[in-house]
Design a protein around this motif. Structure first.
Motif, PDB file in Angstrom:
ATOM      1  N   PRO A 275      25.584 -50.304  18.608  1.00 46.81           N
ATOM      2  CA  PRO A 275      25.627 -48.879  18.248  1.00 46.81           C
ATOM      3  C   PRO A 275      24.824 -47.965  19.163  1.00 46.81           C
ATOM      4  N   GLN A 276      23.908 -48.508  19.969  1.00 46.21           N
ATOM      5  CA  GLN A 276      23.118 -47.659  20.857  1.00 46.21           C
ATOM      6  C   GLN A 276      23.720 -47.551  22.258  1.00 46.21           C
ATOM      7  N   GLU A 277      24.895 -48.116  22.442  1.00 44.33           N
ATOM      8  CA  GLU A 277      25.543 -48.080  23.755  1.00 44.33           C
ATOM      9  C   GLU A 277      26.531 -46.928  23.805  1.00 44.33           C
ATOM     10  N   PRO A 278      26.283 -45.917  24.646  1.00 45.02           N
ATOM     11  CA  PRO A 278      27.211 -44.783  24.715  1.00 45.02           C
ATOM     12  C   PRO A 278      28.533 -45.177  25.344  1.00 45.02           C
ATOM     13  N   LYS A 279      29.626 -44.732  24.744  1.00 45.72           N
ATOM     14  CA  LYS A 279      30.957 -45.063  25.244  1.00 45.72           C
ATOM     15  C   LYS A 279      31.677 -43.862  25.851  1.00 45.72           C
ATOM     16  N   ARG A 280      31.302 -42.641  25.445  1.00 49.48           N
ATOM     17  CA  ARG A 280      31.911 -41.415  25.983  1.00 49.48           C
ATOM     18  C   ARG A 280      33.427 -41.387  25.786  1.00 49.48           C
ATOM     19  N   ARG A 281      33.914 -41.898  24.668  1.00 45.88           N
ATOM     20  CA  ARG A 281      35.343 -41.845  24.348  1.00 45.88           C
ATOM     21  C   ARG A 281      35.577 -40.597  23.507  1.00 45.88           C
ATOM     22  N   VAL A 282      36.176 -39.580  24.103  1.00 45.81           N
ATOM     23  CA  VAL A 282      36.257 -38.291  23.429  1.00 45.81           C
ATOM     24  C   VAL A 282      37.419 -37.485  23.987  1.00 45.81           C
ATOM     25  N   GLY A 283      37.871 -36.530  23.213  1.00 49.30           N
ATOM     26  CA  GLY A 283      38.881 -35.580  23.641  1.00 49.30           C
ATOM     27  C   GLY A 283      38.872 -34.404  22.691  1.00 49.30           C
ATOM     28  N   ASN A 284      39.712 -33.426  22.948  1.00 52.53           N
ATOM     29  CA  ASN A 284      39.783 -32.223  22.126  1.00 52.53           C
ATOM     30  C   ASN A 284      41.243 -31.923  21.873  1.00 52.53           C
ATOM     31  N   VAL A 285      41.672 -31.990  20.624  1.00 49.79           N
ATOM     32  CA  VAL A 285      43.098 -31.893  20.302  1.00 49.79           C
ATOM     33  C   VAL A 285      43.315 -30.998  19.088  1.00 49.79           C
ATOM     34  N   VAL A 286      44.587 -30.689  18.847  1.00 45.66           N
ATOM     35  CA  VAL A 286      44.988 -29.902  17.678  1.00 45.66           C
ATOM     36  C   VAL A 286      45.739 -30.808  16.717  1.00 45.66           C
ATOM     37  N   TRP A 287      45.217 -30.926  15.517  1.00 45.67           N
ATOM     38  CA  TRP A 287      45.864 -31.709  14.471  1.00 45.67           C
ATOM     39  C   TRP A 287      46.633 -30.769  13.538  1.00 45.67           C
ATOM     40  N   LYS A 288      47.672 -31.298  12.916  1.00 45.51           N
ATOM     41  CA  LYS A 288      48.390 -30.540  11.890  1.00 45.51           C
ATOM     42  C   LYS A 288      48.717 -31.472  10.742  1.00 45.51           C
ATOM     43  N   GLY A 289      48.462 -30.987   9.538  1.00 51.63           N
ATOM     44  CA  GLY A 289      48.760 -31.795   8.369  1.00 51.63           C
ATOM     45  C   GLY A 289      48.390 -31.099   7.085  1.00 51.63           C
ATOM     46  N   VAL A 290      48.372 -31.866   6.026  1.00 50.86           N
ATOM     47  CA  VAL A 290      48.079 -31.366   4.684  1.00 50.86           C
ATOM     48  C   VAL A 290      46.602 -31.579   4.377  1.00 50.86           C
ATOM     49  N   PRO A 291      45.882 -30.546   3.955  1.00 46.87           N
ATOM     50  CA  PRO A 291      44.485 -30.753   3.575  1.00 46.87           C
ATOM     51  C   PRO A 291      44.367 -31.839   2.504  1.00 46.87           C
ATOM     52  N   LEU A 292      43.456 -32.765   2.712  1.00 46.24           N
ATOM     53  CA  LEU A 292      43.260 -33.861   1.765  1.00 46.24           C
ATOM     54  C   LEU A 292      42.991 -33.337   0.363  1.00 46.24           C
ATOM     55  N   LYS A 293      42.284 -32.240   0.265  1.00 44.40           N
ATOM     56  CA  LYS A 293      41.921 -31.731  -1.063  1.00 44.40           C
ATOM     57  C   LYS A 293      43.145 -31.366  -1.894  1.00 44.40           C
ATOM     58  N   GLU A 294      44.250 -30.999  -1.229  1.00 50.88           N
ATOM     59  CA  GLU A 294      45.456 -30.648  -1.978  1.00 50.88           C
ATOM     60  C   GLU A 294      46.003 -31.858  -2.724  1.00 50.88           C
ATOM     61  N   VAL A 295      45.915 -33.017  -2.105  1.00 47.44           N
ATOM     62  CA  VAL A 295      46.359 -34.250  -2.750  1.00 47.44           C
ATOM     63  C   VAL A 295      45.406 -34.636  -3.872  1.00 47.44           C
ATOM     64  N   LEU A 296      44.114 -34.456  -3.639  1.00 49.50           N
ATOM     65  CA  LEU A 296      43.126 -34.784  -4.675  1.00 49.50           C
ATOM     66  C   LEU A 296      43.277 -33.874  -5.889  1.00 49.50           C
ATOM     67  N   VAL A 297      43.532 -32.607  -5.638  1.00 47.00           N
ATOM     68  CA  VAL A 297      43.760 -31.670  -6.749  1.00 47.00           C
ATOM     69  C   VAL A 297      45.026 -32.055  -7.505  1.00 47.00           C
ATOM     70  N   LEU A 298      46.054 -32.453  -6.767  1.00 49.00           N
ATOM     71  CA  LEU A 298      47.308 -32.859  -7.402  1.00 49.00           C
ATOM     72  C   LEU A 298      47.089 -34.042  -8.345  1.00 49.00           C
ATOM     73  N   ALA A 299      46.212 -34.957  -7.952  1.00 47.47           N
ATOM     74  CA  ALA A 299      45.928 -36.124  -8.789  1.00 47.47           C
ATOM     75  C   ALA A 299      44.915 -35.825  -9.885  1.00 47.47           C
ATOM     76  N   GLY A 300      44.228 -34.695  -9.792  1.00 47.90           N
ATOM     77  CA  GLY A 300      43.249 -34.337 -10.821  1.00 47.90           C
ATOM     78  C   GLY A 300      41.992 -35.176 -10.726  1.00 47.90           C
ATOM     79  N   ILE A 301      41.259 -35.037  -9.629  1.00 49.13           N
ATOM     80  CA  ILE A 301      40.061 -35.850  -9.424  1.00 49.13           C
ATOM     81  C   ILE A 301      39.028 -35.557 -10.510  1.00 49.13           C
ATOM     82  N   ALA A 302      38.449 -36.611 -11.066  1.00 49.00           N
ATOM     83  CA  ALA A 302      37.505 -36.474 -12.179  1.00 49.00           C
ATOM     84  C   ALA A 302      36.149 -35.978 -11.694  1.00 49.00           C
TER      85      ALA A 302
END
Length: 330
Positions: free
Chosen positions: A91-118
């Motif tokens: 875990p202390q070894e730097p790997k420098r694996r990175v990028g910058n991208v645009v994601w598109k999708g459904v917010p996770l919270k919408e699914v959690l609300v649909l299921a009625g999270i306790a």
């Protein structure tokens, strides 16, 4: 596996990345071919017609969603850096694996609300569908967890697209979790189930792996700490003495980057660099102009976030990045 429509296309740990490493990351939005690909147990291909997502645990309405159900829900785009946490075995070894991208999708919270999270739920467990061997473990579920406040954050997505294109199987398609600002290990590919719980997930990928040691105990590898890399100049290309040279790169973290510094003498002295803005949780560009003299020079960069956290000089996954450049007479 009990599910139908699943096929491992490559077994075992795998990493792919640009041949020039961070020096290939010249664009604000990283082309997909320059974005790293890493997997613990192998790559999975899923028949979209047979894929489904189960949501259960501490919810009022356990549900099963098909791909068409997810696609029919309101979606959003979000730009974010995407970074691998590196090997949990080092875990202390730097790997420098990175990028910058645009994601598109459904917010996770919408699914959690649909299921009625306790209200008793304090964590959300997310599990991938892949199987295989990793670090001596056989067919352990790749299961991660999010505190409920992060799971309900607007930017956390059940992603369907990257940079305007549908997710390929190797990227975790048809649907994967994306947790902007947190290390990529938390963005579960090939997601198949979500469980609301009142405790952390018990599997090896949250207990044995991906926990950092601190003076007060261990902490999960969650939010990305400040990090920066020098993209240019490329150390493979000689510089000319007496010619103004632009030292530039990217800085990023879960919290916005407030400042960046560059050293041209191996860290003896540091110079303030300019820092650009960020969009959503994108990386930020820094730059510093330097007129070099003949010989070899060690260039370093470091950044500090708005909370005052700074890249360390000591060994860590985000330790200060350095390159050695050669300067010749003009």
């Amino acid at each position: 596996m009990t599910r139908q429509g699943l096929r491992m296309t490559m077994e075992g740990f795998s990493y792919r990345g640009p041949n020039r490493g961070v020096h290939a990351l010249e664009k604000w939005r990283t082309d997909e071919e320059d974005l790293f690909l890493v997997t613990h147990m192998g790559f999975l291909e899923i028949d979209p017609e047979q894929w489904y997502l189960e949501i259960g645990g501490l919810v009022d309405r356990p549900i099963r969603l098909r791909l068409a159900d997810i696609q029919a829900m309101p979606q959003r785009e979000y730009m974010s850096f995407h970074e691998c946490a590196g090997s949990p075995l080092a875990p202390q070894e730097p790997k420098r694996r990175v990028g910058n991208v645009v994601w598109k999708g459904v917010p996770l919270k919408e699914v959690l609300v649909l299921a009625g999270i306790a209200k008793e739920a304090t964590y959300v467990w997310t599990s991938g569908l892949e199987w295989g061997e990793y670090a001596g473990l056989q067919n352990e579920i790749f299961q991660k967890d999010l505190p409920i406040h992060k799971a309900m954050a607007d930017e956390v997505l059940l992603a369907l697209e990257i940079n305007g294109k549908p997710l390929s199987p190797d990227r975790g398609g048809p649907v994967r979790l994306v947790v902007p600002g947190w290390y990529g290990t938390n963005s579960v590919k090939w997601i198949g189930s979500i469980i609301a719980a009142d405790c952390r997930a018990p599997g090896p990928y949250t207990t044995r792996f991906y926990n950092d040691t601190t003076p007060t105990g261990t902490k999960p590898v969650w939010a990305v700490v400040p990090e920066s890399v020098i993209v240019g100049p490329d150390p493979a290309v000689s510089l000319q003495s007496g010619t103004a040279t632009r030292i530039w790169g990217w800085a990023w973290g879960d919290e916005p980057i407030a400042s960046a510094e560059v050293s041209v003498d191996g860290g003896s002295r540091w110079h303030a660099a300019s820092v650009g803005p960020r969009q959503d949780r994108s990386w930020q560009q820094f730059e510093y102009f330097w007129t070099p003299t003949r010989g070899q020079h060690v260039l370093k960069c470091r950044c500090t976030n708005v909370q005052g956290e700074i890249q360390p000089l000591t060994p860590a996954r985000n330790t200060v990045h350095d390159i050695t450049v050669t300067v010749v007479d003009a």
